[in-house]
Design a protein around this motif. Sequence first.
Motif, mmCIF file in Angstrom:
data_model
loop_
_atom_site.group_PDB
_atom_site.id
_atom_site.type_symbol
_atom_site.label_atom_id
_atom_site.label_comp_id
_atom_site.label_asym_id
_atom_site.label_seq_id
_atom_site.Cartn_x
_atom_site.Cartn_y
_atom_site.Cartn_z
ATOM 1 N N LEU A 10 0.795 -1.195 0.055
ATOM 2 C CA LEU A 10 -0.077 -0.104 0.048
ATOM 3 C C LEU A 10 0.924 1.216 -0.012
ATOM 4 C CD1 LEU A 10 -2.744 -1.001 2.528
ATOM 5 C CD2 LEU A 10 -3.268 -0.038 0.110
ATOM 6 N N PHE A 11 1.972 1.021 0.495
ATOM 7 C CA PHE A 11 2.923 2.532 0.671
ATOM 8 C C PHE A 11 4.347 1.979 0.241
ATOM 9 C CE2 PHE A 11 -0.133 2.477 4.218
ATOM 10 C CZ PHE A 11 -0.867 3.544 4.064
ATOM 11 N N PRO A 12 4.487 1.565 -1.330
ATOM 12 C CA PRO A 12 5.598 1.294 -1.838
ATOM 13 C C PRO A 12 6.777 2.246 -1.960
ATOM 14 C CG PRO A 12 4.107 2.073 -3.662
ATOM 15 C CD PRO A 12 3.409 1.843 -2.224
ATOM 16 N N GLU A 13 6.476 3.392 -1.416
ATOM 17 C CA GLU A 13 7.603 4.500 -1.170
ATOM 18 C C GLU A 13 7.970 4.639 0.242
ATOM 19 O OE1 GLU A 13 7.604 7.593 -4.772
ATOM 20 O OE2 GLU A 13 5.650 7.544 -3.639
ATOM 21 N N THR A 14 7.431 3.793 1.096
ATOM 22 C CA THR A 14 7.818 3.745 2.534
ATOM 23 C C THR A 14 8.896 2.585 2.738
ATOM 24 O OG1 THR A 14 5.851 4.886 3.129
ATOM 25 C CG2 THR A 14 7.076 3.602 4.868
ATOM 26 N N LYS A 15 9.814 2.559 3.685
ATOM 27 C CA LYS A 15 10.799 1.293 3.931
ATOM 28 C C LYS A 15 9.969 0.796 5.101
ATOM 29 C CE LYS A 15 14.417 4.225 2.091
ATOM 30 N NZ LYS A 15 15.149 5.341 2.417
ATOM 31 N N VAL A 16 9.283 -0.241 4.912
ATOM 32 C CA VAL A 16 8.604 -0.953 6.006
ATOM 33 C C VAL A 16 9.522 -1.897 6.590
ATOM 34 C CG1 VAL A 16 6.751 -2.566 6.519
ATOM 35 C CG2 VAL A 16 6.518 -0.759 4.981
ATOM 36 N N VAL A 17 10.015 -1.934 7.813
ATOM 37 C CA VAL A 17 10.703 -2.937 8.539
ATOM 38 C C VAL A 17 9.839 -3.525 9.877
ATOM 39 C CG1 VAL A 17 12.666 -3.453 10.065
ATOM 40 C CG2 VAL A 17 12.678 -1.714 8.134
ATOM 41 N N LYS A 18 9.486 -4.678 9.672
ATOM 42 C CA LYS A 18 8.745 -5.377 10.668
ATOM 43 C C LYS A 18 9.491 -5.892 11.692
ATOM 44 C CE LYS A 18 4.565 -7.506 11.612
ATOM 45 N NZ LYS A 18 3.329 -7.028 11.262
ATOM 46 N N THR A 19 9.359 -5.650 12.832
ATOM 47 C CA THR A 19 10.222 -6.127 14.059
ATOM 48 C C THR A 19 9.370 -5.949 15.364
ATOM 49 O OG1 THR A 19 12.371 -6.116 14.850
ATOM 50 C CG2 THR A 19 11.233 -4.112 14.743
ATOM 51 N N LEU A 20 9.804 -6.593 16.555
ATOM 52 C CA LEU A 20 9.323 -6.358 17.733
ATOM 53 C C LEU A 20 7.917 -6.824 18.174
ATOM 54 C CD1 LEU A 20 10.421 -2.575 18.701
ATOM 55 C CD2 LEU A 20 11.428 -4.798 19.416
ATOM 56 N N THR A 46 15.940 -13.609 21.290
ATOM 57 C CA THR A 46 16.168 -13.326 19.856
ATOM 58 C C THR A 46 14.908 -12.183 19.380
ATOM 59 O OG1 THR A 46 16.944 -15.397 19.511
ATOM 60 C CG2 THR A 46 16.023 -13.923 17.387
ATOM 61 N N ILE A 47 15.270 -11.240 18.543
ATOM 62 C CA ILE A 47 14.500 -10.313 17.738
ATOM 63 C C ILE A 47 14.701 -10.613 16.436
ATOM 64 C CG2 ILE A 47 15.915 -8.249 18.151
ATOM 65 C CD1 ILE A 47 12.193 -8.385 18.957
ATOM 66 N N PHE A 48 13.608 -10.544 15.629
ATOM 67 C CA PHE A 48 13.594 -10.786 14.400
ATOM 68 C C PHE A 48 13.371 -9.269 13.561
ATOM 69 C CE2 PHE A 48 11.918 -14.739 16.163
ATOM 70 C CZ PHE A 48 12.851 -15.550 15.693
ATOM 71 N N MET A 49 14.021 -9.402 12.382
ATOM 72 C CA MET A 49 13.456 -8.266 11.453
ATOM 73 C C MET A 49 13.210 -8.728 10.023
ATOM 74 S SD MET A 49 16.127 -5.001 12.021
ATOM 75 C CE MET A 49 17.623 -5.857 11.290
ATOM 76 N N SER A 50 12.454 -7.990 9.378
ATOM 77 C CA SER A 50 12.191 -8.346 8.174
ATOM 78 C C SER A 50 11.849 -6.833 7.155
ATOM 79 C CB SER A 50 10.697 -8.954 7.972
ATOM 80 O OG SER A 50 10.837 -10.141 8.723
#
Lengths: 217, 217
Positions: free
Chosen positions: A122-132, A152-156
Motif C-alpha cells: 500500500l505504501f511502496p515508497e515507505t521502507k517498512v521494517v517488521k520487528t518487535l 532473539t529479535i527478528f527483522m524483516s
Amino acid sequence: MNIAVLGTGMVGDMIASKLISLGHSVMMGSRTVNNEKALAWCGKSGANASQGTFAEAAQFGLVIFNCTKGMNTIDALRLAGSDNLKNKILIDISNPLDFSKGMPPTLSIVNDNSLGEEIQKLFPETKVVKTLNTLNCQLMVNPKLLNDGDHTIFMSGNSSEAKTDVSLLLQSFGWKAENIIDLGDITTARGTEQLLPVWIRLYGTFGNAMFQFKIVK
Amino acid sequence: MNIAVLGTGMVGDMIASKLISLGHSVMMGSRTVNNEKALAWCGKSGANASQGTFAEAAQFGLVIFNCTKGMNTIDALRLAGSDNLKNKILIDISNPLDFSKGMPPTLSIVNDNSLGEEIQKLFPETKVVKTLNTLNCQLMVNPKLLNDGDHTIFMSGNSSEAKTDVSLLLQSFGWKAENIIDLGDITTARGTEQLLPVWIRLYGTFGNAMFQFKIVK
C-alpha cells in the motif's frame, strides 16, 4: 530525532516513553487530536512529548512506529497518509490478530501473505521494517528484564539500509547486535506474524508474558 | 516395546534407528510392502527391525510415529486403518507443508485448524500427540548436538496420560524434562505447525538446519 508513534495503547505508550528516555522528540498519533490517552502520556513525558492526529504525527516523524492494533493498522496508516510516510522508515510492530471469533484469536492475514507485506504494497515508497512483534512490550524496550537480554529479535524488510538503522535503534533499546536476526525481505514477516499463535498458547501455559523466543545455534 | 514408524524418508529412518538403538522392536510402514528404503533400513538395523504396509506396521505398534510428509499423512493413516490405531498413541511429527506453489512452501491447513487436529478428528479413538515437528530430525533424536540439549520441544494433545508417556520417550531420546513444554490440547498444534514458516526462513538465513527454538523465561 523526531519520531512518530502511531497508537495510544500499552505498546505505543511503552515505545514512546522509551524513545523520550533516549532523548528523542516523540509525537504520539491517534485518530483524533487530543485523544485522552495521548494527552495523559504527554502529561507524564515532558517537553519532548507531543500528540496529534495520525497524519500530524507521521508528518512530524522521520521514523514512524506503527503501534496500532493489527486490525486497525491499514485504516490508521491511510489516515497517516502516503505523502507523510514517503521515503521514511515505518517500524511495524503490529500483528493481524482477529479476536472477533473468540479466543484464541486467528490471524486475519496469514500463510501466503502478511500484514507487513500488505503495508509495504500500500505504501511502496515507505521502507517498512517488521520487528518487535513477537514479544511483550515491556521486553521490547527492556530486553535485559529477561535472561540478561539474551533472546532473539527478528527483522524483516526490503531495505537493507533501513534495517541497519532499525538495528541501531534496537541496540539503543538494549538489544545485543548478535540477538537481532535479519530474516530477509518483507515476505519473511509471514514467519514472525505466525509466531503469535504459539506465543498466545505459551502465555496461557505460563500465565504471564515474561518469556521470549531465543534461536540457539 | 513394539513401535511403528510410518514413513521411509529421512525423518522415519532417523526415528526408527534411534528407537532400535534404545532396544525397541520397530516396524517401518510404507504404502507397499518391501519398499526399497524400508528394506535398506532393515538391512542396517538388526533383528529388531522389520517392515510392512502402513496397516501391518500400525497393527504391530503399541505406539505409532507418523513420519510421513504432511501432504500424504491423512492418506497414509487411512491406509493404516482406524482399527489398528484405536486406543494407541500416535506421535505426529508431520507438518502440512505444501510445496506445490513453489518456495517457500505454504501450509495446507492453517490458522483456525491444524493437521494434528484433523488427524484427531478422523481417529477419535486414537491418542494423538503432536511433537518434534519444529526441528531438524538429527536434533529430534539427539538434542545434545546443540547447546548441550538446552532448547525447547513442544507437545500438544488431548490425553494427559499419553503426553506423560511421550514425555518419557522424549527423555529417552535425550530431551531434558524441563525443556519439554506441554502447550495443552491438540488445538495448540496450530501454534507449532505455524512455527514452520519462520523455521524455513531461518534455514535460508543460516544455510543449515542446526538451530532450534528455545523459550526463555
